[in-house]
Design a protein around this motif. Structure first.
Motif, PDB file in Angstrom:
ATOM      1  N   VAL A 146      -3.998 -12.561  -5.698  1.00  0.00           N
ATOM      2  CA  VAL A 146      -3.362 -12.116  -6.937  1.00  0.00           C
ATOM      3  C   VAL A 146      -3.134 -10.610  -6.948  1.00  0.00           C
ATOM      4  CG1 VAL A 146      -4.333 -14.048  -8.221  1.00  0.00           C
ATOM      5  CG2 VAL A 146      -5.582 -11.892  -8.134  1.00  0.00           C
ATOM      6  N   ALA A 147      -3.711  -9.899  -5.967  1.00  0.00           N
ATOM      7  CA  ALA A 147      -3.495  -8.454  -5.863  1.00  0.00           C
ATOM      8  C   ALA A 147      -3.822  -8.015  -4.444  1.00  0.00           C
ATOM      9  CB  ALA A 147      -4.364  -7.698  -6.865  1.00  0.00           C
ATOM     10  N   HIS A 148      -3.147  -6.962  -3.996  1.00  0.00           N
ATOM     11  CA  HIS A 148      -3.378  -6.448  -2.646  1.00  0.00           C
ATOM     12  C   HIS A 148      -3.005  -4.973  -2.609  1.00  0.00           C
ATOM     13  CE1 HIS A 148      -2.363  -5.594   1.622  1.00  0.00           C
ATOM     14  NE2 HIS A 148      -3.385  -6.384   1.859  1.00  0.00           N
ATOM     15  N   ALA A 149      -3.808  -4.184  -1.908  1.00  0.00           N
ATOM     16  CA  ALA A 149      -3.505  -2.765  -1.711  1.00  0.00           C
ATOM     17  C   ALA A 149      -3.909  -2.374  -0.304  1.00  0.00           C
ATOM     18  CB  ALA A 149      -4.241  -1.901  -2.736  1.00  0.00           C
ATOM     19  N   GLU A 150      -3.163  -1.466   0.284  1.00  0.00           N
ATOM     20  CA  GLU A 150      -3.436  -1.013   1.646  1.00  0.00           C
ATOM     21  C   GLU A 150      -3.065   0.456   1.755  1.00  0.00           C
ATOM     22  OE1 GLU A 150      -1.861  -1.987   6.198  1.00  0.00           O
ATOM     23  OE2 GLU A 150      -1.814  -3.541   4.648  1.00  0.00           O
ATOM     24  N   ILE A 151      -3.998   1.265   2.255  1.00  0.00           N
ATOM     25  CA  ILE A 151      -3.736   2.690   2.436  1.00  0.00           C
ATOM     26  C   ILE A 151      -4.157   3.092   3.847  1.00  0.00           C
ATOM     27  CG2 ILE A 151      -4.069   3.167  -0.022  1.00  0.00           C
ATOM     28  CD1 ILE A 151      -6.784   4.384   0.682  1.00  0.00           C
ATOM     29  N   PRO A 152      -3.587   4.172   4.385  1.00  0.00           N
ATOM     30  CA  PRO A 152      -4.006   4.632   5.717  1.00  0.00           C
ATOM     31  C   PRO A 152      -5.453   5.117   5.700  1.00  0.00           C
ATOM     32  CG  PRO A 152      -1.909   5.630   5.057  1.00  0.00           C
ATOM     33  CD  PRO A 152      -2.480   4.977   3.836  1.00  0.00           C
ATOM     34  N   ASN A 153      -6.119   4.966   6.829  1.00  0.00           N
ATOM     35  CA  ASN A 153      -7.453   5.532   6.999  1.00  0.00           C
ATOM     36  C   ASN A 153      -7.289   7.028   7.243  1.00  0.00           C
ATOM     37  OD1 ASN A 153      -9.991   6.357   7.757  1.00  0.00           O
ATOM     38  ND2 ASN A 153     -10.193   4.958   9.490  1.00  0.00           N
ATOM     39  N   SER A 154      -7.498   7.818   6.216  1.00  0.00           N
ATOM     40  CA  SER A 154      -7.286   9.266   6.328  1.00  0.00           C
ATOM     41  C   SER A 154      -8.497   9.989   6.899  1.00  0.00           C
ATOM     42  CB  SER A 154      -6.958   9.853   4.949  1.00  0.00           C
ATOM     43  OG  SER A 154      -8.095   9.808   4.095  1.00  0.00           O
ATOM     44  N   ALA A 155      -9.606   9.261   7.114  1.00  0.00           N
ATOM     45  CA  ALA A 155     -10.851   9.896   7.551  1.00  0.00           C
ATOM     46  C   ALA A 155     -11.003   9.937   9.063  1.00  0.00           C
ATOM     47  CB  ALA A 155     -12.046   9.163   6.940  1.00  0.00           C
ATOM     48  N   LEU A 156     -10.144   9.226   9.804  1.00  0.00           N
ATOM     49  CA  LEU A 156     -10.275   9.149  11.258  1.00  0.00           C
ATOM     50  C   LEU A 156      -9.771  10.430  11.906  1.00  0.00           C
ATOM     51  CD1 LEU A 156     -11.086   7.018  13.483  1.00  0.00           C
ATOM     52  CD2 LEU A 156      -8.635   6.627  13.750  1.00  0.00           C
ATOM     53  N   GLU A 157     -10.559  10.961  12.849  1.00  0.00           N
ATOM     54  CA  GLU A 157     -10.208  12.204  13.538  1.00  0.00           C
ATOM     55  C   GLU A 157     -10.349  11.998  15.041  1.00  0.00           C
ATOM     56  OE1 GLU A 157     -12.804  15.222  12.057  1.00  0.00           O
ATOM     57  OE2 GLU A 157     -12.330  14.813   9.953  1.00  0.00           O
ATOM     58  N   ARG A 158      -9.295  12.301  15.793  1.00  0.00           N
ATOM     59  CA  ARG A 158      -9.311  12.202  17.255  1.00  0.00           C
ATOM     60  C   ARG A 158      -9.218  13.600  17.863  1.00  0.00           C
ATOM     61  NH1 ARG A 158      -7.837   7.461  20.197  1.00  0.00           N
ATOM     62  NH2 ARG A 158      -7.472   5.623  18.899  1.00  0.00           N
ATOM     63  N   HIS A 159     -10.189  13.919  18.712  1.00  0.00           N
ATOM     64  CA  HIS A 159     -10.180  15.170  19.466  1.00  0.00           C
ATOM     65  C   HIS A 159     -10.655  14.844  20.879  1.00  0.00           C
ATOM     66  CE1 HIS A 159      -9.585  17.412  15.730  1.00  0.00           C
ATOM     67  NE2 HIS A 159     -10.586  16.723  15.211  1.00  0.00           N
TER      68      HIS A 159
END
Length: 502
Positions: A28-41
């Protein structure tokens, strides 16, 4: 339950998803956001732990804006493996080391006997993604930070702790690194075998899904506009949740599935432990969270990211509406800094392309990357037993790609059935969590089949010239693996020397 709406959260590597289902399995509801916490170095792949909480709460809040009814329960799952450390005050002890972090790879070559001994207990060989080896890397390289750690969590346990104030761990996620899936308990010898100064005492209390339930805290409730005390369920990991959502597990007809997300996961359900074949060292075994039985699976580092890495590193990107680009190009798709863990288990596995010339097109390289992923999928399913011709249920982003799905069916020589919705793990999570809530014990509750993801049409393998080409190319792919893999460690050493010249 008084209300029939269940809120589910899946904090993944690429995206953070939330959904609300009614008890008939309708979203009945759905939301999706990017994972903004991931860091690649380089080989450091970390997440900011506080930012991860903010992303989770943002996804939930966006989802709840679409809901008018009352939520009766809140279930959590997340990306697996990795180290989410807390200090003695319950605060993050630095950034989380995710399952993609490659720093611990350097430890593996020097401790084969210890890894053998741990694998004999856990049935899972430690890799750079393993929490145990990530702790060992910190002990040797960041001793002050290691000394500050009082709790070693996974992401879903960190979410559960911040939502409820309760430390708890679900056994299926913890035991591949720390214990014995047969006994269901952490094993006290593992820290000593690896040379860890501390280990199992860092783990939260371990229980079943049915026992990992606590009330939503006042603070978390206020941030997400949910009622204080709402039951929060620590569900099975994202892998097992997705397999359930794909219709694999106790009480369902299918026993095989492949998931193509950031990683690639290939697995098979076994009703009895004695039926599990002698598995590849990179494979894992978990007890099913509900209804009994076992999940044996191959968790590959290199999955859907292969296509993005091929586009970025090699300039090989397929455009929408693409067609197969058959060629003599053979690609080994091991782009991730941690090497590979299944069905090829090698900490220094690296990517390579063969048969490339001035005539080679970007489309041919991109198609070779898809062929490589399909070849590895076949290797994984062969390792899980060849005693059946059963259809493979397919989930993840590529389940929306009909060209890749046909390739997969051709390589597997089995029919495949896609589940193209973006809610598969969330549906499986709801199926297990509501069963645990209804019965009070996940040991007695099989997953609720009404939550399963809708399936697409079965795709049958093609024969003829295409089948002959793929069979020949797969044989070359595997022979090249045998030849090149003996040089991977030397290549990694050369990379280390080269980095010092900059």
């Amino acid at each position: 339950m008084a209300s029939d709406l269940v809120l589910c959260l899946d904090s993944g590597t690429t995206t953070v998803k939330a959904a609300v289902f009614d008890r008939d399995g309708r979203a009945v509801a759905h939301a999706e956001i990017p994972n903004s916490a991931l860091e690649r170095h380089g080989n450091r792949v970390e997440q900011d732990m506080e930012r991860t909480i903010a992303d989770a709460e943002a996804a939930v809040s966006q989802c709840l804006l679409q809901v008018s009814g009352e939520i009766c329960a809140f279930a959590l799952t997340a990306q697996g493996d990795g180290l989410w450390p807390l200090d003695g005050e319950g605060q993050p002890a630095g950034k989380a080391m995710t399952w993609l972090d490659g720093r611990a790879s350097a430890l593996l070559a020097s401790m084969p006997a210890a890894l053998d001994a741990v694998e004999a207990i856990t049935s899972s060989r430690p890799t750079a993604a393993s929490q145990t080896l990530q702790l060992l890397w910190l002990q040797r390289n960041e001793p002050e930070r290691f000394a500050s750690i009082r709790h070693a969590l996974r992401l879903k346990e960190w979410l559960f702790f911040r939502m409820t104030g309760t430390l708890c761990a679900e056994s299926g996620s913890v035991l591949p690194a720390w214990g014995d899936w047969r006994s269901g308990e952490a094993h006290p010898d593992i820290p000593g075998l690896l040379g860890l100064e501390k280990g199992t005492e860092l783990l939260p209390p371990i229980g079943t899904v049915g026992s990992c339930i606590a009330g939503l805290s006042k603070q978390a409730a206020g941030r997400m506009a949910l009622p204080e005390g709402l039951p929060v369920i620590l569900g099975p990991g994202d892998v097992q949740s997705t397999f359930v959502g794909l219709g694999v597990g106790p009480g369902f007809e299918l026993t095989r599935a492949s998931i193509f997300g950031t990683s690639a996961i290939h697995g098979r359900y076994f009703a009895e432990a004695a039926a599990i074949p002698r598995k590849h060292s990179g494979g894992m075994v978990q007890r099913f969270a509900g209804g009994g039985g076992f999940l044996c699976f191959h968790p590959a580092f290199n999955g859907g990211t292969v296509f993005r890495h091929a586009a970025r590193v090699l300039g090989a990107e397929m455009q929408p509406g693409y067609r197969p680009a058959y060629s003599g190009v053979v690609l080994h798709p091991f782009f991730e800094p941690g090497g590979e863990r299944a069905p090829i288990a090698h900490p220094f596995a690296s990517a390579a392309a063969f048969g490339v010339s001035a005539r080679t097109t970007p489309e041919q390289i991109s198609w070779a990357a898809r062929e490589a992923v399909a070849f590895l999928t076949r290797m994984a399913h062969a390792d899980l037993g060849t005693d059946d011709r059963e259809m493979v249920s397919v989930g993840g982003g590529v389940a929306r790609d009909p060209v890749f799905l046909q390739l997969l069916a051709n390589v597997l020589e089995r029919p495949v059935q896609p589940h193209a919705g973006g809610e598969t793990a969330l549906r499986g999570l709801a199926a297990v969590a509501t069963g645990a809530l209804d019965t009070g014990s996940d040991d007695e509750a099989a997953p609720n089949g009404s939550y399963l993801a809708p399936a697409g049409a079965e795709i049958e393998p093609e024969g003829g010239a295409v089948a002959g080409y793929l069979g020949r190319k797969r044989a070359i792919f595997e022979r090249l693996l045998d030849e090149v893999s003996r040089h991977w460690e030397d290549i990694a050493g050369l990379e280390e020397v080269a980095s010092g010249l900059a």
